[in-house]
Design a protein around this motif. Sequence first.
Motif, short mmCIF file in Angstrom:
data_model
loop_
_atom_site.label_atom_id
_atom_site.label_comp_id
_atom_site.label_asym_id
_atom_site.label_seq_id
_atom_site.Cartn_x
_atom_site.Cartn_y
_atom_site.Cartn_z
N HIS A 93 0.82 -1.73 -0.10
CA HIS A 93 0.05 -0.25 0.09
C HIS A 93 1.02 1.43 0.05
CE1 HIS A 93 -3.08 -2.72 0.93
NE2 HIS A 93 -3.49 -2.83 2.01
N GLN A 94 1.85 0.61 0.90
CA GLN A 94 2.44 2.64 0.47
C GLN A 94 3.27 2.82 -0.60
OE1 GLN A 94 6.92 2.22 2.73
NE2 GLN A 94 6.19 3.82 4.15
N HIS A 95 3.49 1.80 -1.03
CA HIS A 95 4.38 1.78 -2.68
C HIS A 95 3.41 2.15 -3.18
CE1 HIS A 95 7.86 0.46 -0.76
NE2 HIS A 95 7.83 -0.59 -0.87
N TYR A 96 2.24 1.96 -3.60
CA TYR A 96 1.21 2.39 -4.58
C TYR A 96 1.17 3.66 -4.44
CZ TYR A 96 -2.89 1.27 -7.52
OH TYR A 96 -4.19 1.98 -8.33
N GLN A 97 0.78 3.98 -2.93
CA GLN A 97 0.85 6.09 -2.53
C GLN A 97 2.02 6.36 -3.59
OE1 GLN A 97 -2.25 6.64 -1.92
NE2 GLN A 97 -3.33 4.33 -1.67
N ASN A 98 3.13 5.91 -2.94
CA ASN A 98 4.33 6.27 -3.61
C ASN A 98 4.14 6.62 -4.92
OD1 ASN A 98 5.05 7.56 -0.32
ND2 ASN A 98 6.51 4.62 -1.07
N TRP A 99 3.56 5.76 -5.37
CA TRP A 99 3.95 5.41 -7.14
C TRP A 99 2.86 6.46 -7.96
CZ3 TRP A 99 -0.25 3.32 -9.63
CH2 TRP A 99 -0.33 3.83 -11.10
N LYS A 100 1.43 6.64 -6.95
CA LYS A 100 0.42 7.73 -7.34
C LYS A 100 0.28 8.58 -7.04
CE LYS A 100 -4.51 6.80 -8.69
NZ LYS A 100 -4.44 5.65 -9.61
N GLN A 101 1.00 8.83 -5.92
CA GLN A 101 0.67 10.62 -5.14
C GLN A 101 2.35 11.03 -5.73
OE1 GLN A 101 -0.54 9.83 -1.27
NE2 GLN A 101 -2.84 9.32 -2.03
N LYS A 102 2.64 10.16 -5.69
CA LYS A 102 4.65 11.26 -5.93
C LYS A 102 5.11 10.83 -7.01
CE LYS A 102 4.69 10.58 -0.58
NZ LYS A 102 5.89 9.64 0.60
N ASN A 103 4.84 10.46 -7.81
CA ASN A 103 5.03 10.52 -9.09
C ASN A 103 6.60 9.94 -8.42
OD1 ASN A 103 5.01 10.70 -11.85
ND2 ASN A 103 5.87 12.28 -12.19
N MET A 104 6.66 8.63 -8.38
CA MET A 104 8.09 7.64 -8.20
C MET A 104 7.35 6.26 -9.08
SD MET A 104 8.46 7.89 -3.81
CE MET A 104 9.44 8.05 -4.34
N PRO A 105 7.86 6.63 -10.11
CA PRO A 105 7.51 5.63 -11.11
C PRO A 105 8.34 4.02 -10.83
CG PRO A 105 9.13 6.58 -11.99
CD PRO A 105 8.74 7.38 -11.36
N TRP A 106 9.21 3.89 -10.14
CA TRP A 106 9.94 2.34 -9.82
C TRP A 106 8.58 1.94 -8.44
CZ3 TRP A 106 13.22 -1.25 -11.64
CH2 TRP A 106 14.07 -0.64 -12.23
N GLU A 107 8.08 3.06 -8.00
CA GLU A 107 7.42 2.16 -6.56
C GLU A 107 6.56 1.72 -7.13
OE1 GLU A 107 8.88 2.05 -4.07
OE2 GLU A 107 7.15 3.58 -2.73
N LEU A 108 5.76 1.37 -8.72
CA LEU A 108 4.92 0.56 -8.54
C LEU A 108 5.47 -0.90 -9.08
CD1 LEU A 108 2.13 -0.29 -10.14
CD2 LEU A 108 2.94 0.83 -12.19
N VAL A 109 6.63 -1.23 -9.59
CA VAL A 109 7.25 -2.33 -9.48
C VAL A 109 7.52 -2.96 -8.50
CG1 VAL A 109 9.44 -3.22 -10.16
CG2 VAL A 109 8.84 -1.74 -11.16
N HIS A 118 4.61 5.31 -19.99
CA HIS A 118 4.89 6.29 -18.63
C HIS A 118 6.44 6.26 -18.56
CE1 HIS A 118 4.25 3.42 -15.58
NE2 HIS A 118 4.47 3.57 -14.95
N SER A 119 7.02 5.00 -18.74
CA SER A 119 9.03 4.52 -18.26
C SER A 119 9.47 5.68 -19.67
CB SER A 119 8.39 2.93 -18.93
OG SER A 119 8.05 2.80 -19.82
N GLY A 120 8.70 5.72 -20.35
CA GLY A 120 9.51 7.30 -21.24
C GLY A 120 10.99 5.97 -22.06
N LYS A 121 12.07 6.54 -22.11
CA LYS A 121 13.15 5.83 -22.81
C LYS A 121 13.30 4.93 -21.61
CE LYS A 121 13.99 9.55 -26.07
NZ LYS A 121 15.03 10.52 -26.78
N ASP A 122 13.34 4.10 -19.82
CA ASP A 122 14.36 3.80 -19.26
C ASP A 122 13.38 1.99 -19.52
OD1 ASP A 122 15.32 2.71 -16.99
OD2 ASP A 122 14.87 3.79 -15.78
N LYS A 123 14.98 1.93 -20.40
CA LYS A 123 14.41 0.77 -20.58
C LYS A 123 14.23 -0.72 -19.28
CE LYS A 123 15.97 0.94 -24.97
NZ LYS A 123 17.64 -0.05 -26.45
N LYS A 124 15.36 -0.32 -18.52
CA LYS A 124 15.60 -1.24 -17.35
C LYS A 124 14.40 -0.65 -16.74
CE LYS A 124 18.51 -2.20 -13.29
NZ LYS A 124 19.16 -1.22 -12.01
N LEU A 125 13.29 0.46 -16.60
CA LEU A 125 11.48 0.24 -15.81
C LEU A 125 11.12 -0.09 -16.31
CD1 LEU A 125 9.83 1.76 -13.90
CD2 LEU A 125 9.40 3.64 -14.94
#
Length: 536
Positions: A378-394, A421-428
């Motif tokens: 839940h914490q990671h999900y909220q960080n991704w959703k609210q703080k624009n932290m793309p790796w938190e979805l992983v 939304h991962s753009g050019k970040d192939k690793k993400l």
Amino acid sequence: MIAKKITQAQLLFPKSQYPMHRAYIDLFLNMLVKKDICVSESDIEILSIALGDASHQLFKTVSTKTSVTDKLDSLFIDGLKLKIEVKKRLTANDTELSKDSNKGVLDLIFEQYNSKPTHVAPKSQIRVAQQITIAKPQESTSNASLKLVLAKKAQEKSQKSVTDTTDVIKRKTIQARALFPENLYPQYRLFIEFLIQQATNAPLRISSKEMKSLSSAFGAEELAAFTNLSNLNTVEDKLKHITFSGLQLKISAKKRLKDTGCELSKIADISVITEITKQYQSKLDAIEAKKNQDLEAQRQAIETERLRALSEAESIRKKKFSDFPEFGIKNILKNSPIEKILQKLLRRPICVDEKKLLDNQNISNELIEKKYHLQLAHQHYQNWKQKNMPWELVNASAAYRKGGELKKIRKTLNEQYPFAHSGKDKKLKSALLTTFGGVCRDQEDFTRGIELGHEAHKVTPLNFRPCTLLGAIYLSTVEFDLGHEWYGKAKDRGFTQNAYDNDIKSVYFRASDEIKSRLKQNLIATGHKYDWLSKP
């Protein structure tokens, strides 16, 4: 060793010189080692008192010892003191008995055990008592003690007599009842029961008048059996008479049962028998009902007290301990670090150190593990959703998988695919595709999982993670060659042997029984030697 100690004690008093004391010592030894005859301790005490103060003191001294060996040693060592005193009397007065000895008692006890001495000192020099007399205040202390012991022995004998009588009555009652098994002779079994109640004056017995009517209704033999009871005095004699009479009645009843199929004679008045037994049965039913009522009241009282005690104990417990039903855990000490961590875990994620403390205290189970990962998810999900932290979805996807809740994260990953939304970040992007494939694998959507795995591999062809995803799915779908091929690629790209072994084990134990059996054969055939493969 014991035999030697017995011989030493016997040699203290040769029979030819000290017949009375030798007989006393022999019985004493029999009592200690339970040899030849069974001598009671109370009888030895009586003998000791009857012989005099010195022998009584010897008895008391020996009795203080615990083991048989110590008792035998005491009998020999302290017996030497007794011998010195007896030897003096024998030299001075030509008798081994003291003035305070009670020969009447001595003869009585010795005769009881067939141990009467072969030689007795002259009667003129000993105190002869033909009967056991009651000690008077002015008599010696020994005789006063003797009186108490003999009174106690008489009481025990009386109690034993009462017990023996009770046992005889029980035995004879059983014999009488056994004459008529209830399944074959229900009427005569009840008749015998009525006779027994009359003989023993049982509280449930019917009146003599009704008993006479009942006996007459059965027949002349039965009436005679009842009438003759009044001519006997003791319960034992009455029960004996019932058994004897019952044998005569059984002969007739057995013949009728064989000839006519009925235990009662043709002249028996069944209506009278039925009426009296019905009244008796009503009485029995009322007593049984009252008994059940009392038992139920007693049971309820006990249950009420039990519940009260449990409630009180629970109230005391709750003052000291906290429970966490959400985790299936009880009795955590209040205000302890563990309680605070569990309280925190109910509301939000806990840190790694706090989780380690729980594990170190053996406060760990599936419910705690699930809650721990879901709080992190839940914490990671909220960080991704609210703080624009793309790796938190992983990270959220990985945590939801460990917590066993896939529906929400599957919906989100579906919505985000193809992860622009991962753009050019192939690793993400590769990580998102791989974790999406892992969710599909957990939900057994293997086709979609394989598609996502291949897509992730194309994005990052040198990353081992898409390879392990594909290897696990292919092994789970019995595509063993492809599975091993992709795991081989993963190892070529940095997947360690230890991680590979753990991954293979996870795939094996997650498989169904049918696939597990086939996978086991394949792993063994391809040289995988794991201890856990030998387990059923």
